[in-house]
Design a protein around this motif. Structure first.
Motif, PDB file in Angstrom:
ATOM      1  N   ALA A  88     -75.939  15.567  46.340  1.00 44.34           N
ATOM      2  CA  ALA A  88     -76.322  16.877  45.916  1.00 44.34           C
ATOM      3  C   ALA A  88     -75.519  17.708  46.435  1.00 44.34           C
ATOM      4  N   VAL A  89     -74.528  16.546  47.754  1.00 47.87           N
ATOM      5  CA  VAL A  89     -73.879  17.689  48.527  1.00 47.87           C
ATOM      6  C   VAL A  89     -72.633  17.280  48.369  1.00 47.87           C
ATOM      7  N   ASP A  90     -71.797  15.632  47.513  1.00 49.52           N
ATOM      8  CA  ASP A  90     -70.851  16.263  46.585  1.00 49.52           C
ATOM      9  C   ASP A  90     -70.728  16.093  45.367  1.00 49.52           C
ATOM     10  N   ILE A  91     -71.534  16.184  44.682  1.00 49.27           N
ATOM     11  CA  ILE A  91     -70.934  15.996  43.479  1.00 49.27           C
ATOM     12  C   ILE A  91     -70.510  17.207  42.706  1.00 49.27           C
ATOM     13  N   TYR A  92     -69.965  18.182  43.855  1.00 46.97           N
ATOM     14  CA  TYR A  92     -68.965  19.002  43.632  1.00 46.97           C
ATOM     15  C   TYR A  92     -67.834  18.297  43.086  1.00 46.97           C
ATOM     16  N   SER A  93     -67.737  16.793  43.238  1.00 53.68           N
ATOM     17  CA  SER A  93     -66.335  16.161  43.044  1.00 53.68           C
ATOM     18  C   SER A  93     -65.994  15.968  41.648  1.00 53.68           C
ATOM     19  N   PHE A  94     -66.816  16.702  41.122  1.00 49.09           N
ATOM     20  CA  PHE A  94     -66.626  16.899  39.028  1.00 49.09           C
ATOM     21  C   PHE A  94     -65.689  17.798  38.882  1.00 49.09           C
ATOM     22  N   ASN A  95     -65.913  18.788  39.739  1.00 48.07           N
ATOM     23  CA  ASN A  95     -64.898  19.967  40.141  1.00 48.07           C
ATOM     24  C   ASN A  95     -63.388  19.349  39.548  1.00 48.07           C
ATOM     25  N   GLY A  96     -62.493  19.989  38.402  1.00 45.07           N
ATOM     26  CA  GLY A  96     -61.014  19.663  38.417  1.00 45.07           C
ATOM     27  C   GLY A  96     -61.175  19.917  36.952  1.00 45.07           C
ATOM     28  N   LYS A  97     -59.934  19.424  36.384  1.00 46.07           N
ATOM     29  CA  LYS A  97     -58.987  19.625  35.184  1.00 46.07           C
ATOM     30  C   LYS A  97     -58.557  17.881  35.082  1.00 46.07           C
ATOM     31  N   TYR A  98     -58.940  17.558  34.127  1.00 48.14           N
ATOM     32  CA  TYR A  98     -59.165  16.191  32.827  1.00 48.14           C
ATOM     33  C   TYR A  98     -58.280  16.279  32.075  1.00 48.14           C
ATOM     34  N   THR A  99     -57.709  15.032  31.231  1.00 45.05           N
ATOM     35  CA  THR A  99     -56.905  14.773  29.833  1.00 45.05           C
ATOM     36  C   THR A  99     -58.171  14.950  28.928  1.00 45.05           C
ATOM     37  N   PHE A 100     -56.913  14.982  27.578  1.00 47.44           N
ATOM     38  CA  PHE A 100     -57.932  15.325  26.674  1.00 47.44           C
ATOM     39  C   PHE A 100     -58.307  14.076  26.038  1.00 47.44           C
ATOM     40  N   ALA A 101     -57.286  13.219  26.427  1.00 44.73           N
ATOM     41  CA  ALA A 101     -57.584  12.109  25.328  1.00 44.73           C
ATOM     42  C   ALA A 101     -58.144  10.798  26.415  1.00 44.73           C
ATOM     43  N   PRO A 102     -58.246   9.578  26.700  1.00 41.51           N
ATOM     44  CA  PRO A 102     -58.685   8.084  28.038  1.00 41.51           C
ATOM     45  C   PRO A 102     -57.471   8.043  28.229  1.00 41.51           C
TER      46      PRO A 102
END
Length: 201
Positions: free
Chosen positions: A37-51
């Protein structure tokens, strides 16, 4: 009366079988970080459209370019078909697109689609951070035809996300499509797929 009771029992069992798509992390279990619950904010960010990677038994994919025609991060997370003409993952300028994720709280994720830094689409998805350290999205898809497992079947899919050890995004989807005629089950597709999307910032 006894026949009716048996039929109702069978129907109850069939209902319990719905939503039987199940996740598997065997192909990427060594590649992701378990979040709390503390480091869940690691998801925040920008990611590529394609894998950049498909997880499978070989831990790589031999023809990733062809996947870009069918898989993109926005649709893969939201299960939302992009219905406007200026989105085309088959074109060569796919790098113009990217997504941005923001954890609003421990039960809500915001996802936004951009093209050349211009916002095209945005939505919020409820979810749950589970003990395995992955965020399970509450946008499951379930569609049934007829009476499931008696005279019909169901199509079910669901998604969860994780952060890879190299700080990228992993999206895992579980799909089950099966049916039956009076409990004589016929074959349907049932599979797990997982893709990695590169973190841009």
């Amino acid at each position: 009366m006894k026949k009716i009771a048996i039929l109702l029992l069978l129907l109850l069992v069939s209902v319990s079988l719905i939503n039987c798509a199940s996740f598997s992390k065997k192909d990427f279990k060594e590649d992701y970080i378990s979040l709390n619950a503390v480091d869940i904010y690691s998801f925040n960010g920008k990611y590529t459209f394609a894998p950049i990677k498909k997880y499978d038994k070989k831990n790589e994919h031999s023809d990733l370019e062809s996947i870009k025609k069918y898989i993109n991060s926005y649709h893969y997370i939201t299960n939302d078909i992009l219905k406007f003409e200026n989105i085309d993952s088959t074109v060569n300028n796919v790098s113009q697109y990217y997504i941005e994720l923001k954890i609003l709280n421990t039960t809500e994720l915001s996802i936004e689609l951009f093209k050349n830094n211009n916002s095209l689409k945005k939505q919020q998805i409820k979810g749950t951070l589970k003990k395995d350290g992955m965020f399970y999205l509450d946008n499951n898809y379930l569609k049934c035809t007829g009476i499931p497992y008696l005279f019909g079947g169901c199509n079910n899919d669901k998604r969860r996300i994780a952060i890879s050890k190299n700080n990228n995004l992993i999206v895992n989807e579980a799909v089950d499509n099966s049916g039956a005629l009076l409990f004589l089950f016929w074959a349907g597709k049932s599979y797990n797929s997982a893709y990695e999307f590169k973190r841009l910032e």
